[in-house]
Design an enzyme around this catalytic site. Structure first.
Site, PDB file in Angstrom:
ATOM      1  N   SER A  47       6.139  27.577 -32.289  1.00 22.64           N
ATOM      2  CA  SER A  47       4.878  28.834 -32.341  1.00 22.64           C
ATOM      3  C   SER A  47       3.073  27.769 -32.582  1.00 22.64           C
ATOM      4  O   SER A  47       2.516  28.604 -32.656  1.00 22.64           O
ATOM      5  CB  SER A  47       5.240  29.682 -32.837  1.00 22.64           C
ATOM      6  OG  SER A  47       5.286  29.133 -34.436  1.00 22.64           O
ATOM      7  N   LYS A  48       3.244  26.721 -33.037  1.00 23.31           N
ATOM      8  CA  LYS A  48       1.845  26.001 -33.368  1.00 23.31           C
ATOM      9  C   LYS A  48       1.330  25.760 -32.845  1.00 23.31           C
ATOM     10  O   LYS A  48       0.092  25.810 -33.015  1.00 23.31           O
ATOM     11  CB  LYS A  48       2.564  25.196 -34.653  1.00 23.31           C
ATOM     12  CG  LYS A  48       3.167  25.517 -35.952  1.00 23.31           C
ATOM     13  CD  LYS A  48       2.393  26.645 -37.199  1.00 23.31           C
ATOM     14  CE  LYS A  48       3.337  26.833 -37.910  1.00 23.31           C
ATOM     15  NZ  LYS A  48       2.620  27.953 -39.231  1.00 23.31           N
ATOM     16  N   ASP A  49       1.587  25.875 -31.731  1.00 21.86           N
ATOM     17  CA  ASP A  49       0.771  25.498 -30.054  1.00 21.86           C
ATOM     18  C   ASP A  49      -0.393  26.250 -30.049  1.00 21.86           C
ATOM     19  O   ASP A  49      -1.410  26.159 -29.933  1.00 21.86           O
ATOM     20  CB  ASP A  49       1.864  25.174 -29.327  1.00 21.86           C
ATOM     21  CG  ASP A  49       2.422  24.737 -28.628  1.00 21.86           C
ATOM     22  OD1 ASP A  49       2.380  23.479 -29.587  1.00 21.86           O
ATOM     23  OD2 ASP A  49       2.696  24.298 -27.885  1.00 21.86           O
ATOM     24  N   ALA A  52      -2.884  25.764 -33.400  1.00 21.99           N
ATOM     25  CA  ALA A  52      -3.680  24.865 -33.059  1.00 21.99           C
ATOM     26  C   ALA A  52      -4.711  25.109 -31.939  1.00 21.99           C
ATOM     27  O   ALA A  52      -5.786  24.380 -32.208  1.00 21.99           O
ATOM     28  CB  ALA A  52      -3.449  23.609 -32.532  1.00 21.99           C
TER      29      ALA A  52
END
Ligand code: PMP
Length: 344
Positions: A47-49, A52
């Protein structure tokens, strides 16, 4: 974004738009329908895409970042990997401070994606100069032309999920979602997603998942920081020893605590029964669903969405290692013969 016949300009065009996949077996004893938002379908496998890409593009729009500049962050691994991936495509240097709790696989992945990695002790307070927060702050002061993403205290973390995860889930469920269950680390995922969903339907029940050893649940209930809640635990990316401003506590109806052991077994159960090779916190989120289900909290018409933040391949030396499970004592209370693979 140019996209025709599933052909893309670069990996960043694939961030978000992750599938919602029905959970069929793990929840079969409970009333209601259960779906997982499977974030490992992002190109950086978490999910951090989303945050970022969103935070970097906001900084570019404001003229703060230009190619050749440096991106700095504290990260349990996933945010670092996503930032490193975006940096490769957009031409930034990426410097990451991680805790010693992060798995060796995760750290090697960051290095291979071109990031410079500083490994800091996990069990020191946030204001200790050795903590990954303080190390990142110092690096930001020292490196000219650097941007500190500061995901725990960055409103853009919430906004990223408000603008993507929330609308996707609303659309994918045709507005029928009744419950959102999500782990809370920075709190960005649950807060941003919940904010969007509650704007569409204020009756949606938002349940945060916290670890034993973290202050978050107690803070939500009392609005007081209780140091006694803090002690070491195993799960990476879930819970905290500080109160992040990227958590909007008013968006969360309640928190459920889960143990390291239950979460590990539930992650393995998801793999074996649903065929989804999920990360440790996906096990934690589903464990919370199981605890609520066992209390009879779900009704026939409920549609529960659980966020699975990342992919199991990042935990080969942990949850998916029998040796590690045994070392933690996680096999002590169960009959392991069917669970264990024979060592060779
Ligand atoms: N699971 C994993 C594996 C994570 O890395 C994180 C982020 N720390 C979370 C869950 C929690 O997401 P958030 O930070 O948006 O609360």
């Amino acid at each position: 974004m140019k996209q025709k016949n599933q052909v893309f300009d670069n990996v960043l065009d694939l961030v978000g738009k992750t599938p919602l996949i029905k959970v069929n077996k793990v929840t079969s004893e409970f009333k209601g329908q259960f779906y997982a938002k499977v974030e490992s379908f992002n190109p950086g496998h978490s999910s951090k895409d989303r945050i970022a890409l969103y935070i970097i593009e906001q900084a570019e729009k404001q003229g703060i970042l230009t190619p050749g500049d440096t991106i700095i962050e504290t990260t349990s691994g996933n945010t670092g990997f996503s930032l490193a991936m975006v940096s490769v495509i957009k031409g930034y240097n990426c410097v990451l401070a991680v805790t010693s709790k992060s798995s060796a696989d995760k750290i090697d992945m960051l290095k291979n994606m071109g990031a410079k990695v500083y490994v800091c002790p996990a069990h020191v307070s946030a204001d200790d100069p050795r903590s990954y927060y303080q190390v990142a702050k110092r690096l930001h002061e020292e490196i000219k032309g650097s941007v500190y993403i500061n995901q725990y205290f960055n409103q853009l973390n919430i906004d990223a999920h408000y603008n993507s995860t929330g609308p996707e889930i609303w659309k994918q469920t045709d507005g029928k979602i009744t419950h959102l269950v999500a782990c809370s680390g920075t709190g960005g995922t649950i807060s941003g997603t919940a904010k969007y969903l509650k704007e569409q339907n204020p009756n949606i029940n938002v349940i945060g998942v916290d670890a034993f050893g973290s202050v978050i649940k107690k803070y939500h209930e009392t609005r007081e920081f209780d140091e006694k809640e803090i002690y070491p635990y195993r799960i990476e990316g879930l819970g905290k020893n500080l109160i992040p401003t990227a958590t909007d506590f008013d968006m969360i109806d309640e928190f459920v605590k889960v143990t390291d052991e239950d979460s590990a077994h539930t992650a393995r159960q998801i793999v074996k029964s649903e065929g989804m090779f999920v990360g440790y916190t996906s096990g934690a989120a589903m464990q919370a669903v199981k605890q609520l289900g066992e209390e009879g909290r779900f009704k026939k018409d409920d549609l529960v969405v659980v966020i699975f933040p990342d992919h199991g391949s990042r935990y080969m030396s942990k949850v998916y290692s029998d040796k590690w499970m045994e070392e933690q004592g996680f096999f002590d209370s169960i009959n392991v013969t069917s669970e264990k693979i024979q060592y060779i």
